[in-house]
Every structure is written in C-alpha cells, then in structure tokens.
Motif scaffolding. Sequence first.
Motif, PDB file in Angstrom:
ATOM      1  N   CYS A 169       0.747  -0.973   0.077  1.00  0.00           N
ATOM      2  CA  CYS A 169       0.144  -0.056   0.054  1.00  0.00           C
ATOM      3  C   CYS A 169       0.862   1.339   0.069  1.00  0.00           C
ATOM      4  CB  CYS A 169      -0.844   0.066   1.188  1.00  0.00           C
ATOM      5  SG  CYS A 169      -0.096   0.451   2.980  1.00  0.00           S
ATOM      6  N   CYS A 170       1.972   1.243   0.658  1.00  0.00           N
ATOM      7  CA  CYS A 170       2.847   2.399   0.680  1.00  0.00           C
ATOM      8  C   CYS A 170       4.191   2.158   0.091  1.00  0.00           C
ATOM      9  CB  CYS A 170       3.317   2.676   2.386  1.00  0.00           C
ATOM     10  SG  CYS A 170       1.651   2.813   3.294  1.00  0.00           S
ATOM     11  N   ILE A 171       4.652   3.431  -0.309  1.00  0.00           N
ATOM     12  CA  ILE A 171       5.882   3.249  -0.803  1.00  0.00           C
ATOM     13  C   ILE A 171       6.921   3.801   0.206  1.00  0.00           C
ATOM     14  CG2 ILE A 171       7.355   4.395  -2.533  1.00  0.00           C
ATOM     15  CD1 ILE A 171       5.022   4.921  -4.023  1.00  0.00           C
ATOM     16  N   GLN A 172       8.012   3.205   0.317  1.00  0.00           N
ATOM     17  CA  GLN A 172       9.346   3.783   1.125  1.00  0.00           C
ATOM     18  C   GLN A 172      10.345   4.658   0.418  1.00  0.00           C
ATOM     19  OE1 GLN A 172      10.528   3.039   4.635  1.00  0.00           O
ATOM     20  NE2 GLN A 172      11.329   4.889   3.939  1.00  0.00           N
ATOM     21  N   PRO A 173      10.207   5.862   0.616  1.00  0.00           N
ATOM     22  CA  PRO A 173      11.204   6.887  -0.090  1.00  0.00           C
ATOM     23  C   PRO A 173      12.656   6.562   0.371  1.00  0.00           C
ATOM     24  CG  PRO A 173       9.431   7.812   1.030  1.00  0.00           C
ATOM     25  CD  PRO A 173       9.375   6.640   1.354  1.00  0.00           C
ATOM     26  N   ILE A 174      13.554   6.955  -0.272  1.00  0.00           N
ATOM     27  CA  ILE A 174      15.028   6.939   0.223  1.00  0.00           C
ATOM     28  C   ILE A 174      15.254   8.421   0.706  1.00  0.00           C
ATOM     29  CG2 ILE A 174      15.786   5.128  -0.986  1.00  0.00           C
ATOM     30  CD1 ILE A 174      17.087   7.199  -3.020  1.00  0.00           C
ATOM     31  N   LEU A 175      16.525   8.557   1.446  1.00  0.00           N
ATOM     32  CA  LEU A 175      16.753   9.838   2.321  1.00  0.00           C
ATOM     33  C   LEU A 175      16.981  10.833   1.364  1.00  0.00           C
ATOM     34  CD1 LEU A 175      18.516   8.662   5.646  1.00  0.00           C
ATOM     35  CD2 LEU A 175      16.402   9.732   5.382  1.00  0.00           C
ATOM     36  N   HIS A 176      17.611  10.607  -0.108  1.00  0.00           N
ATOM     37  CA  HIS A 176      17.809  11.497  -0.951  1.00  0.00           C
ATOM     38  C   HIS A 176      16.661  12.295  -1.376  1.00  0.00           C
ATOM     39  CE1 HIS A 176      21.061   8.372  -1.233  1.00  0.00           C
ATOM     40  NE2 HIS A 176      21.870   9.640  -1.407  1.00  0.00           N
ATOM     41  N   TYR A 181      14.767  13.844   0.731  1.00  0.00           N
ATOM     42  CA  TYR A 181      14.762  14.889   1.874  1.00  0.00           C
ATOM     43  C   TYR A 181      16.131  15.675   1.706  1.00  0.00           C
ATOM     44  CZ  TYR A 181      10.734  12.082   2.402  1.00  0.00           C
ATOM     45  OH  TYR A 181       9.617  11.184   2.514  1.00  0.00           O
ATOM     46  N   TYR A 182      17.023  14.954   1.654  1.00  0.00           N
ATOM     47  CA  TYR A 182      18.513  15.615   1.977  1.00  0.00           C
ATOM     48  C   TYR A 182      19.259  15.591   0.751  1.00  0.00           C
ATOM     49  CZ  TYR A 182      16.549  15.011   6.831  1.00  0.00           C
ATOM     50  OH  TYR A 182      15.715  14.916   7.820  1.00  0.00           O
TER      51      TYR A 182
END
Lengths: 257, 12
Positions: free
Chosen positions: B1-8, B10-11
Amino acid sequence: MFEARLLRGSILKKVLEAIKDLLTQATFDCDDSGIQLQAMDNSHVSLVSLQLRADGFDKYRCDRNISMGMNLNSVAKILKCAGDKDTVTMKAQDNADTVTFVFESPNQEKVSDYEMKLMNLDLEHLGIPETEYSCTIRMPSAEFARICRDLSQFGDSMVIACTKEGVKFSATGEIGSANIKLAQTASVDKEEEAVIIEMDEPVTLTFACQYLNYFTKATSLSPQVQLSMSADVPLVVEYRIQDIGHIRYYLAPKIED
Amino acid sequence: CCIQPILHQYYI
C-alpha cells in the motif's frame, strides 16, 4: 596522533551494538571537537548520526583531523573482548592505516590491545539542515523499544500519530490491528519515566517497523528517547549519551502509493 | 500500500 580514552568503556560497546545491525561500515571522523560518524544503511532509507564530544572523554588528543574507515563487524568483535568495566582507549598515528584499541581492567591487572586495519571508504555524506519539528515526544526508551517490538508482530509498518493529548502507535496486518496510546504524563516526578509532548501541529506518519527496531538497539545508552516529527520529513529518533553526546537515527516516512 | 522513499528525496 589521535588518542581518545574513556573510563566508561561500556559506552563504546553499546554504541557499536546500536549501529552494527544497520551499518556494515562507517567512517569515524575525528577532530579536536570530538568524534563524529554519519552513515546511511545499504538501502539509503535510514541514517545514523553519532557525536561523541571531546570533553566527554577522560583523555582526548587529536593533533590532525583524521577519518578512520572501519568495518563495524570487526569493531564489534574487538569491543566484545572488552569487559563492561574496562577503560577503553582508541589510538592512531597520523596518516596511519591501523587503529589500536586498548582495554584496561579496573585494577590495571589486565591490559589488552587490538590493532585493526582501517579501510578507505568513499561514503556519501548528507547535509541535514537544522529543522523545527511540529512534534517532539520524549518517553522512556524501554517503553519505545517494547512498543516497536510488540507492534511489529502485526505488520511491517507502524503509524505514529501525535496530538496534544498524547501519542498513538498503531499497526495493522493479517491477524488484526493493534493500537497503543500513551498519554502525556500529568505530573513529572521522575523525568526519566515521563512522557512529554511538545506540539505545534498534530502529525501522523507511517514508518517501517524493521528500522525502528534497529534503532531501539540503542536503548541501553539512555533511559529516554526523543522522537521528532513533522509532516513529510524524516523522523528523528535521538538517544542522548550522558555527558558525552548523542546518537540520532533518521528514517524516511512511508508515503501513499 | 505504501512506498518507502529513500533519504535523498529529503536531504542532499
């Protein structure tokens, strides 16, 4: 010459336990302010940021800035050889390709040294801006660890919803659903046992349980943990290490498909 | 249901 001596050597043992499941290798950046480490896990979903201030060590000397790339599995193996009450000293020559760990028993009757090869690591470093968070939650670290463990039985993800009244942790999966609500502590006798919420705006975010469980490996470093959340930015889970620094974990929230 | 974004995301 770099030398950092810590009478409370068990802190370093605990730090390694707190990062070795998340990271396989990392660079310890040492300068005259202390030791810093920043590294992402292999999947780049979470990040560890460790700071140990020079003034928290019993002896600290760093003549030239030095970056020591280490295999954390190897460091963990070496630190397992230190007794809980041992004094731990890390030392390296300038431009050296090895680091030496020295363990001294409290009565000085046993002294061990372990030399380890350093690695040249070309790891990515992220710039994390100073951020004002909408919600910060301080709570007992053991309680947070228990909640993460309990809820990860129900699903891969956990929802953390923070309002002025309290914080709710939820998980849903095949067997059903689970909700754990913690109210803000009314009167604080022992700060370590309190749940304290500072909130500008309510926030609800979803996180992968697996990573939260990795973060709770730091529980023995601090009786309290602080969670900082804002909409659409990574969660910060911070454990303060008494009189010397902190370990912070950053985790990107899951987003709707 | 959900996607896991990577930190890039955001930062940098």
